[in-house]
Scaffold this motif. Structure first.
Motif, PDB file in Angstrom:
ATOM      1  N   VAL A  97      -3.999  -1.189   1.746  1.00  0.00           N
ATOM      2  CA  VAL A  97      -3.576  -0.224   0.550  1.00  0.00           C
ATOM      3  C   VAL A  97      -4.115   0.091  -0.640  1.00  0.00           C
ATOM      4  O   VAL A  97      -4.168  -1.171  -1.065  1.00  0.00           O
ATOM      5  CB  VAL A  97      -2.143   0.006   0.587  1.00  0.00           C
TER       6      VAL A  97
ATOM      7  N   ARG B  99      -4.652   1.137  -4.647  1.00  0.00           N
ATOM      8  CA  ARG B  99      -3.720   1.595  -5.603  1.00  0.00           C
ATOM      9  C   ARG B  99      -4.572   1.876  -6.846  1.00  0.00           C
ATOM     10  O   ARG B  99      -5.489   1.123  -7.004  1.00  0.00           O
ATOM     11  CB  ARG B  99      -2.468   0.623  -5.734  1.00  0.00           C
ATOM     12  N   TYR B 100      -3.931   2.619  -7.566  1.00  0.00           N
ATOM     13  CA  TYR B 100      -4.783   2.814  -8.993  1.00  0.00           C
ATOM     14  C   TYR B 100      -3.779   2.732 -10.098  1.00  0.00           C
ATOM     15  O   TYR B 100      -2.593   3.132  -9.970  1.00  0.00           O
ATOM     16  CB  TYR B 100      -5.313   4.190  -9.047  1.00  0.00           C
ATOM     17  N   ASP B 101      -4.260   2.129 -11.163  1.00  0.00           N
ATOM     18  CA  ASP B 101      -3.705   2.038 -12.527  1.00  0.00           C
ATOM     19  C   ASP B 101      -3.848   3.448 -13.220  1.00  0.00           C
ATOM     20  O   ASP B 101      -4.898   3.792 -13.474  1.00  0.00           O
ATOM     21  CB  ASP B 101      -4.362   0.923 -13.263  1.00  0.00           C
TER      22      ASP B 101
ATOM     23  N   SER C  49      -6.646  -1.698  -7.042  1.00  0.00           N
ATOM     24  CA  SER C  49      -6.297  -2.594  -6.658  1.00  0.00           C
ATOM     25  C   SER C  49      -6.057  -2.659  -5.108  1.00  0.00           C
ATOM     26  O   SER C  49      -5.680  -1.454  -4.607  1.00  0.00           O
ATOM     27  CB  SER C  49      -4.813  -3.308  -7.124  1.00  0.00           C
TER      28      SER C  49
ATOM     29  N   ARG D 279      -4.100  -3.988  -1.620  1.00  0.00           N
ATOM     30  CA  ARG D 279      -3.103  -5.198  -0.826  1.00  0.00           C
ATOM     31  C   ARG D 279      -3.673  -5.023   0.600  1.00  0.00           C
ATOM     32  O   ARG D 279      -3.588  -3.905   1.368  1.00  0.00           O
ATOM     33  CB  ARG D 279      -1.814  -4.530  -1.069  1.00  0.00           C
TER      34      ARG D 279
END
Length: 257
Positions: A138, A140-142, A196, A198
């Motif tokens: 998966v 993900r974004y900040d 990021s 996972r």
């Protein structure tokens, strides 16, 4: 969490991607300058060339940089239709910004509108390109870094269009292109720092094409387009050169009569 490497081939992909961004910016700025000195169909054609050059340069920069991107624990592939869509979006939205500047009567308003549109086009291309990424896990974004990358894209685009409106010297355009190339690269790597992953290890085959199967050949083809178009623009006479040539021919015609 998978370990992200943004430069798997060392400095090769960051430097090469920066060079492609600079070439696209230089070509786009030169074409925009030519367009502002032309009228009618000629202006439209120069603006179309500018949009394709900037869009192609930005797209090529992004995916050349992505050739050096890797995530430990998973292979990566790219959704082909989404990847092509990201290229088309870059060209169309950048084109809207360039045409706003090329045909806008109020230079200030056109610059703001063109910079915003072009910057959002750059950011849209980047995140559409990332949406095309397929891996076991998966992504993900900040949101803060994503927002910062969009701001960088808008500021870079506005500065580039300002340069096109106000700079005529080839040397000044070259310097502006280096700055814009750096800004586009900064936007890309800021957006990548927001990522990021996972990882979910799996033996299932991923859909899509590998970077070397699809991204690399397309990037080489688009890079060749940029180089060939740059040569064409460099060799084609400017409006001032055409006027000088026409003025030089008039006395000769008068003597012949």
């Amino acid at each position: 969490m998978g370990h992200l490497d943004h430069a798997a081939f060392g400095w090769l992909t960051p430097v090469l991607s920066y060079v492609m961004a600079c070439i696209g910016a230089a070509l786009g700025l030169r074409c925009t300058v030519r367009a502002l000195g032309a009228t009618g169909r000629s202006r439209r054609n120069w603006l179309l060339t500018a949009a394709s050059a900037i869009g192609t340069g930005i797209w090529t920069m992004h995916f050349v940089a992505m050739l050096g991107f890797s995530v430990s624990g998973t292979e990566m592939r790219y959704n082909v239709p989404l990847t092509i869509l990201s290229l088309l979006v870059a060209m169309v939205v950048v084109g809207a910004g360039v045409f706003a500047v090329g045909y806008g009567r109020d230079r200030g308003r056109a610059l703001v509108l063109g910079g915003l549109t072009t910057g959002l086009g750059v950011a849209s291309m980047h995140y559409l390109g990332m949406a095309a990424l397929r891996l076991h896990g998966v992504v993900r974004y900040d949101p803060v870094l994503v927002g910062l990358s969009v701001v960088i894209a808008v500021v870079a685009a506005t500065a580039a269009l300002w340069a096109a409106l106000n700079i005529r010297s080839p040397v000044a355009v070259a310097v502006a292109s280096l700055v814009m190339g750096g800004a586009v690269s900064s936007m890309h790597y800021t957006g990548m720092m927001a990522v990021s992953v996972r990882v979910s290890p799996s033996r299932e085959a991923l859909p899509g094409a590998t970077a070397m199967q699809f991204i690399f050949p397309l990037a080489v083809g688009l890079g060749s387009y940029l180089f060939l178009t740059s040569a064409f623009v460099a060799l084609s006479p400017t409006a001032r050169e055409r006027e000088a040539s026409a003025s030089a021919q008039r006395p000769v015609e008068s003597v012949a009569r």
